[in-house]
Design an enzyme around this catalytic site. Structure first.
Site, PDB file in Angstrom:
ATOM      1  N   ASP A   1      22.454  33.041 -17.598  1.00 44.05           N
ATOM      2  CA  ASP A   1      22.887  34.348 -17.102  1.00 44.05           C
ATOM      3  C   ASP A   1      23.850  34.204 -15.919  1.00 44.05           C
ATOM      4  O   ASP A   1      24.088  35.168 -15.193  1.00 44.05           O
ATOM      5  CB  ASP A   1      21.684  35.210 -16.716  1.00 44.05           C
ATOM      6  CG  ASP A   1      20.776  34.547 -15.693  1.00 44.05           C
ATOM      7  OD1 ASP A   1      20.993  33.357 -15.368  1.00 44.05           O
ATOM      8  OD2 ASP A   1      19.839  35.211 -15.210  1.00 44.05           O
TER       9      ASP A   1
ATOM     10  N   GLU B   1       8.488  19.818 -18.634  1.00 46.14           N
ATOM     11  CA  GLU B   1       8.637  20.603 -17.402  1.00 46.14           C
ATOM     12  C   GLU B   1       8.139  19.745 -16.245  1.00 46.14           C
ATOM     13  O   GLU B   1       7.369  18.804 -16.449  1.00 46.14           O
ATOM     14  CB  GLU B   1       7.829  21.897 -17.539  1.00 46.14           C
ATOM     15  CG  GLU B   1       7.816  22.824 -16.342  1.00 46.14           C
ATOM     16  CD  GLU B   1       9.195  23.265 -15.919  1.00 46.14           C
ATOM     17  OE1 GLU B   1       9.635  22.758 -14.859  1.00 46.14           O
ATOM     18  OE2 GLU B   1       9.824  24.085 -16.612  1.00 46.14           O
TER      19      GLU B   1
ATOM     20  N   ASP C   1      18.742  25.767 -14.066  1.00 47.13           N
ATOM     21  CA  ASP C   1      19.228  25.994 -12.702  1.00 47.13           C
ATOM     22  C   ASP C   1      20.755  25.869 -12.698  1.00 47.13           C
ATOM     23  O   ASP C   1      21.296  24.843 -13.098  1.00 47.13           O
ATOM     24  CB  ASP C   1      18.617  24.948 -11.768  1.00 47.13           C
ATOM     25  CG  ASP C   1      18.796  25.294 -10.297  1.00 47.13           C
ATOM     26  OD1 ASP C   1      19.840  25.888  -9.944  1.00 47.13           O
ATOM     27  OD2 ASP C   1      17.901  24.974  -9.495  1.00 47.13           O
TER      28      ASP C   1
ATOM     29  N   GLU D   1      15.303  38.233 -18.049  1.00 43.59           N
ATOM     30  CA  GLU D   1      16.547  38.485 -18.774  1.00 43.59           C
ATOM     31  C   GLU D   1      16.724  39.983 -19.001  1.00 43.59           C
ATOM     32  O   GLU D   1      17.812  40.537 -18.807  1.00 43.59           O
ATOM     33  CB  GLU D   1      16.519  37.750 -20.112  1.00 43.59           C
ATOM     34  CG  GLU D   1      17.779  37.938 -20.940  1.00 43.59           C
ATOM     35  CD  GLU D   1      17.719  37.217 -22.272  1.00 43.59           C
ATOM     36  OE1 GLU D   1      18.696  37.326 -23.034  1.00 43.59           O
ATOM     37  OE2 GLU D   1      16.700  36.547 -22.551  1.00 43.59           O
TER      38      GLU D   1
ATOM     39  N   LYS E   1      11.240  38.762 -19.414  1.00 43.76           N
ATOM     40  CA  LYS E   1      11.299  39.950 -18.557  1.00 43.76           C
ATOM     41  C   LYS E   1      12.430  39.831 -17.539  1.00 43.76           C
ATOM     42  O   LYS E   1      13.045  40.829 -17.159  1.00 43.76           O
ATOM     43  CB  LYS E   1       9.956  40.170 -17.859  1.00 43.76           C
ATOM     44  CG  LYS E   1       9.543  39.080 -16.898  1.00 43.76           C
ATOM     45  CD  LYS E   1       8.192  39.398 -16.242  1.00 43.76           C
ATOM     46  CE  LYS E   1       7.767  38.306 -15.274  1.00 43.76           C
ATOM     47  NZ  LYS E   1       6.450  38.609 -14.642  1.00 43.76           N
TER      48      LYS E   1
ATOM     49  N   ASP F   1      10.775  14.146 -16.209  1.00 45.50           N
ATOM     50  CA  ASP F   1      12.227  14.303 -16.222  1.00 45.50           C
ATOM     51  C   ASP F   1      12.737  14.196 -17.658  1.00 45.50           C
ATOM     52  O   ASP F   1      12.575  13.163 -18.306  1.00 45.50           O
ATOM     53  CB  ASP F   1      12.839  13.216 -15.338  1.00 45.50           C
ATOM     54  CG  ASP F   1      14.351  13.263 -15.280  1.00 45.50           C
ATOM     55  OD1 ASP F   1      14.960  14.124 -15.937  1.00 45.50           O
ATOM     56  OD2 ASP F   1      14.938  12.418 -14.582  1.00 45.50           O
TER      57      ASP F   1
END
Length: 243
Positions: free
Chosen positions: A185, A100, A149, A225, A223, A127
């Site tokens: 999503d 991360e 993203d 999702e 949460k 990265d």
């Protein structure tokens, strides 16, 4: 034996992430500075995202109860780490490495791992593409990328993690029979991903070309999702196996 260099190691690729300033709570700050949590933070003392000395993820677990030969999962962009830690706690005989770039998430993840006394978790700041380029071939059993993203604007599509160039780098580091699992999503990104991944040499869609995988039980529902599903938003999972 071929002496040709692997071209995927030399492709210049733009970042897939943008570092954002977010609030760091006291627990996260403590985990980044307290020696009690140092065992989880692979390169915390090497500067901001310095990956130069990381060429093997398995040796990170040499002195742990699982050892270096246990099944290995790499999660790319674990956010605040809640689902990552839940998965690691649910499979104590599998080793988990998370990478991360956002320090509040790194700190929170280390704090959760420490307070649960997990011995199968390591956290890297940096990265993921650079890291993957440095790792050996056939190195990782599973790579997971959850809710990356989507870079919605067309001019930013080049930053999407799932691209032919990046997937060539990722596939190289997967073991044969290993998995790449992603979920999103964003419908446009979902169909973008299935189109890219169905055409990557060496990867096979577990659900068949053009199809998505039903949400697997082992992927915790966040949460965000759950909130999206309550609002009628879709979620799409894809699992690919390396041939």
């Amino acid at each position: 034996m071929s002496t040709e260099a692997d071209p995927s190691k030399h492709i210049r690729i733009v970042n897939t992430f943008m570092k954002r300033r977010t609030h760091m709570n006291k627990n996260a700050e403590q985990a980044l500075t307290d020696p009690e949590f140092a065992e989880y933070l692979v390169n915390n003392s090497c500067g901001d995202g310095n990956l130069n000395d990381i060429h093997d993820l398995r040796i990170l677990f040499t002195d742990t109860s699982n050892g270096s030969e246990a099944p290995l999962t790499l999660e790319i962009g674990f956010g605040l780490g809640d689902s990552f830690i839940e998965m690691a706690a649910a499979e104590p005989t599998r080793n988990f490495v998370g990478i991360e770039v956002h320090e509040p998430g790194i700190g929170k993840c280390a704090y959760m791992a420490g307070t649960q006394n997990l011995t199968n978790v390591k956290i890297i700041n940096g990265d993921a593409i650079q890291l993957l380029k440095q790792l050996p071939e056939n190195h990782i059993d599973r790579i997971q990328l959850y809710f990356p993203d989507p870079w919605q604007k067309k001019r930013h599509y080049k930053r999407r993690f799932v691209s032919p160039e990046r997937m060539a780098i990722l596939t190289r580091s997967l073991k044969r029979g290993g998995w790449f699992h992603t979920a999103t999503d964003w419908e446009h990104y979902a169909f973008w991903m299935v189109d890219v991944l169905d055409n990557i040499a060496g990867l096979s869609n577990q659900a068949g070309n053009g199809n998505f995988t039903p949400r697997p039980d082992f992927r915790p529902m966040t949460k965000f999702e759950r909130r999206g599903l309550e609002r009628g938003h879709g979620v799409w999972d894809l699992i690919y196996t390396k041939d």
